[in-house]
Write an enzyme that holds these catalytic residues in place. Structure first.
Site, PDB file in Angstrom:
ATOM      1  N   HIS A  52     103.584   5.121   0.287  1.00 12.44           N
ATOM      2  CA  HIS A  52     104.456   4.334  -0.604  1.00 12.44           C
ATOM      3  C   HIS A  52     105.835   4.070  -0.002  1.00 12.44           C
ATOM      4  O   HIS A  52     106.578   3.236  -0.516  1.00 12.44           O
ATOM      5  CB  HIS A  52     104.633   5.037  -1.949  1.00 12.44           C
ATOM      6  CG  HIS A  52     103.377   5.127  -2.762  1.00 12.44           C
ATOM      7  ND1 HIS A  52     102.612   4.019  -3.066  1.00 12.44           N
ATOM      8  CD2 HIS A  52     102.743   6.192  -3.331  1.00 12.44           C
ATOM      9  CE1 HIS A  52     101.564   4.408  -3.786  1.00 12.44           C
ATOM     10  NE2 HIS A  52     101.613   5.709  -3.951  1.00 12.44           N
ATOM     11  N   ASP A  91      93.325   5.806  -0.687  1.00 11.20           N
ATOM     12  CA  ASP A  91      94.046   6.475  -1.775  1.00 11.20           C
ATOM     13  C   ASP A  91      93.893   5.608  -3.025  1.00 11.20           C
ATOM     14  O   ASP A  91      93.790   4.380  -2.926  1.00 11.20           O
ATOM     15  CB  ASP A  91      95.516   6.617  -1.389  1.00 11.20           C
ATOM     16  CG  ASP A  91      96.315   7.455  -2.384  1.00 11.20           C
ATOM     17  OD1 ASP A  91      96.562   8.635  -2.083  1.00 11.20           O
ATOM     18  OD2 ASP A  91      96.704   6.925  -3.448  1.00 11.20           O
ATOM     19  N   HIS A 112      95.988   4.820  -5.168  1.00  7.88           N
ATOM     20  CA  HIS A 112      97.149   3.948  -5.363  1.00  7.88           C
ATOM     21  C   HIS A 112      97.281   2.970  -4.200  1.00  7.88           C
ATOM     22  O   HIS A 112      96.911   3.298  -3.066  1.00  7.88           O
ATOM     23  CB  HIS A 112      98.421   4.788  -5.462  1.00  7.88           C
ATOM     24  CG  HIS A 112      98.385   5.811  -6.561  1.00  7.88           C
ATOM     25  ND1 HIS A 112      98.053   7.128  -6.321  1.00  7.88           N
ATOM     26  CD2 HIS A 112      98.596   5.693  -7.892  1.00  7.88           C
ATOM     27  CE1 HIS A 112      98.082   7.787  -7.487  1.00  7.88           C
ATOM     28  NE2 HIS A 112      98.402   6.940  -8.450  1.00  7.88           N
ATOM     29  N   ASP A 147      92.844  11.075  -4.642  1.00  8.38           N
ATOM     30  CA  ASP A 147      93.151  10.975  -6.067  1.00  8.38           C
ATOM     31  C   ASP A 147      92.260   9.953  -6.776  1.00  8.38           C
ATOM     32  O   ASP A 147      92.433   9.696  -7.967  1.00  8.38           O
ATOM     33  CB  ASP A 147      94.638  10.676  -6.300  1.00  8.38           C
ATOM     34  CG  ASP A 147      95.232   9.717  -5.288  1.00  8.38           C
ATOM     35  OD1 ASP A 147      94.456   9.102  -4.514  1.00  8.38           O
ATOM     36  OD2 ASP A 147      96.460   9.561  -5.258  1.00  8.38           O
TER      37      ASP A 147
HETATM   38 ZN    ZN Z   1      97.748   8.224  -4.553  1.00  5.30          ZN
END
Ligand code: ZN
Length: 340
Positions: free
Chosen positions: A129, A164, A166, A251
Site C-alpha cells: 500500500h 493479497d 487488498h 488475508d
Molecule cells: Zn491485505
C-alpha cells in the site's frame, strides 16, 4: 520438467518482529511467530537456504520513494510510538525493520534474477500500500517495488503478481507508467483502499502493463483458479518475465477477519504452483494475513510447493465449478480489456 534441485531461499529474521504496535493491532509480530513455528514443525526450514538480512541503502529505497518520504520516516520512526494514519503505526523498532524488509526484497529479487531458484521472504512491515510519497495501510516502504526496481536496474524483466485480498495501490502507482514491469492484482472489490478498477490499465507507455481483476466478496479457490487460468497466467506468458515477484498476502483466506474471501491454504498452494509453471524464478514476499492459524497453514502450503512437495490439484478436485455470475463477469472483463 521442472528442476527441483534448485535452491529455495528463505528470509526470516528477528528484526521483523521488532516492528511493534502501540496497542492491539491485527498486523502484529505474532504473525511471524505463528508462521515460523509452523514451518519448523513441518520440517521445512532446514531444507531452505537462509538469506541473511541487511538494511536497504538509501539509494535502493529512492528508486521508488521520494526523498521527502524517506526523510519523514527516518525522523519520525526513531521517535518512539506513533501513527502515520489511522491504520498505520510505528514504534522504536520500525525503522530498522522497514529498512531490512526493503533490503531483503532487493537481495531476494537480485538473487533470483541473476541465478536460479525460488524463495519466500517473511517480511514485516508489509509494503504494497505504500505509495511513492506516503505510508498507509500498515505499510511504510513498498518492499516489493523496491525489490522489483533493483532487479529491473540489473536488467531483468519483472512481473509482480499481487494476490493479497487488498489492492496493491502503492505498487500500481509506482509502476503505472513503466512498460517493463507488469503488475497483476486480484483483490476483493469493493474493499480498502478502494482502488483497483479493471478499467485502470496503466498510463502512457505503461498502458496495458497494469492488470486489475477486482473480484466479488466470497470468491473461493475455484474463482481464483479460473481467474489465474484465464487472466493472470496468459498475461504473464505474454509478458515473458525473467522473474516473478509475488505480493503474497493471505488475508483472502476464508477465516481471515479483515476481508470476505473464501480461499483455503490449498487454494494458495494451487496459485503458487501455477505461477511456478510460468517462471521458476519466483519470489514470494509476505504482505497481509491476519488469522494466525490460517496464515501459518497457508505459508506452509506455499513453501511446500516451492520445495516441490506439493503439486497443483487436479481441476476436478476444486469445488464450485459453476462460478457466481459476478465472478465470471469480472474475469471476462479483464480478458476483454487486455485482449487475452
Ligand atoms: Zn491485505
Amino acid at each position: 520438467m521442472y528442476d527441483w534441485t534448485v535452491p529455495t531461499f528463505l528470509v526470516a529474521d528477528a528484526v521483523f518482529r521488532q516492528h511493534k504496535p502501540p496497542g492491539e493491532h491485527p498486523e502484529r509480530p505474532e504473525r511471524l511467530v505463528a508462521i515460523e513455528q509452523a514451518l519448523a514443525a513441518a520440517g521445512l526450514v532446514g531444507r531452505c537456504e537462509r538469506l541473511p538480512v541487511r538494511p536497504a541503502t538509501r539509494q535502493e529505497v529512492l528508486r521508488v520513494h521520494t526523498q521527502d518520504h524517506y526523510h519523514h520516516l527516518e525522523q519520525l520512526l526513531r521517535s518512539g510510538y506513533g501513527w502515520l494514519d489511522p491504520d498505520t503505526y510505528y514504534g522504536p523498532g520500525s525503522w530498522e525493520a522497514a529498512l531490512c524488509a526493503a533490503g531483503a526484497a532487493v537481495d531476494l529479487a537480485l538473487r533470483l534474477g541473476q541465478g536460479s531458484g525460488n524463495g519466500l521472504a517473511l517480511l514485516r512491515p508489509p509494503g504494497h500500500h505504500a505509495t511513492r510519497d506516503r505510508a498507509m495501510g500498515f505499510c511504510l516502504f513498498n518492499n516489493i517495488a523496491i525489490g522489483a526496481a533493483a532487479a529491473r536496474a540489473a536488467g531483468a524483466r519483472v512481473a509482480i503478481v499481487d494476490f493479497d485480498v487488498h489492492h496493491g495501490n502503492g505498487t500500481e502507482e509506482i509502476f503505472a507508467s513503466d512498460p517493463d514491469v507488469l503488475f497483476v492484482s486480484t483483490h476483493q472489490h469493493p474493499l480498502y483502499p478502494g482502488t483497483g478498477e479493471a478499467a485502470f490499465v496503466g498510463v502512457g507507455l505503461g498502458r496495458g502493463a497494469t492488470v486489475n481483476i477486482p473480484l466479488p466478496q466470497g470468491s473461493d479457490d475455484a474463482v481464483y483458479r479460473r481467474c489465474f487460468e484465464r487472466v493472470v497466467i496468459p498475461a504473464l506468458l505474454r509478458f515473458a518475465p525473467d522473474l516473478i515477484l509475488v505480493s503474497a498476502g493471505f488475508d483472502g483466506h476464508r477465516r481471515d477477519p479483515l476481508a470476505g474471501m473464501a480461499l483455503t491454504e490449498q487454494g494458495y498452494a494451487d496459485l503458487t504452483a501455477m505461477l511456478l509453471g510460468v517462471q521458476p524464478r519466483l519470489g514470494m514476499l509476505l504482505e497481509g494475513g491476519y488469522h494466525l492459524e490460517s496464515l501459518a497453514a497457508s505459508v506452509v502450503a506455499v513453501l511446500e510447493v516451492l520445495l516441490g512437495d506439493r503439486c497443483l490439484r487436479p481441476a476436478r478436485q476444486v469445488t464450485g465449478a459453476e462460478l457466481a455470475p459476478e465472478a465470471e463477469a469480472a474475469i471476462a472483463l479483464a480478458r476483454r480489456l487486455h485482449g487475452l
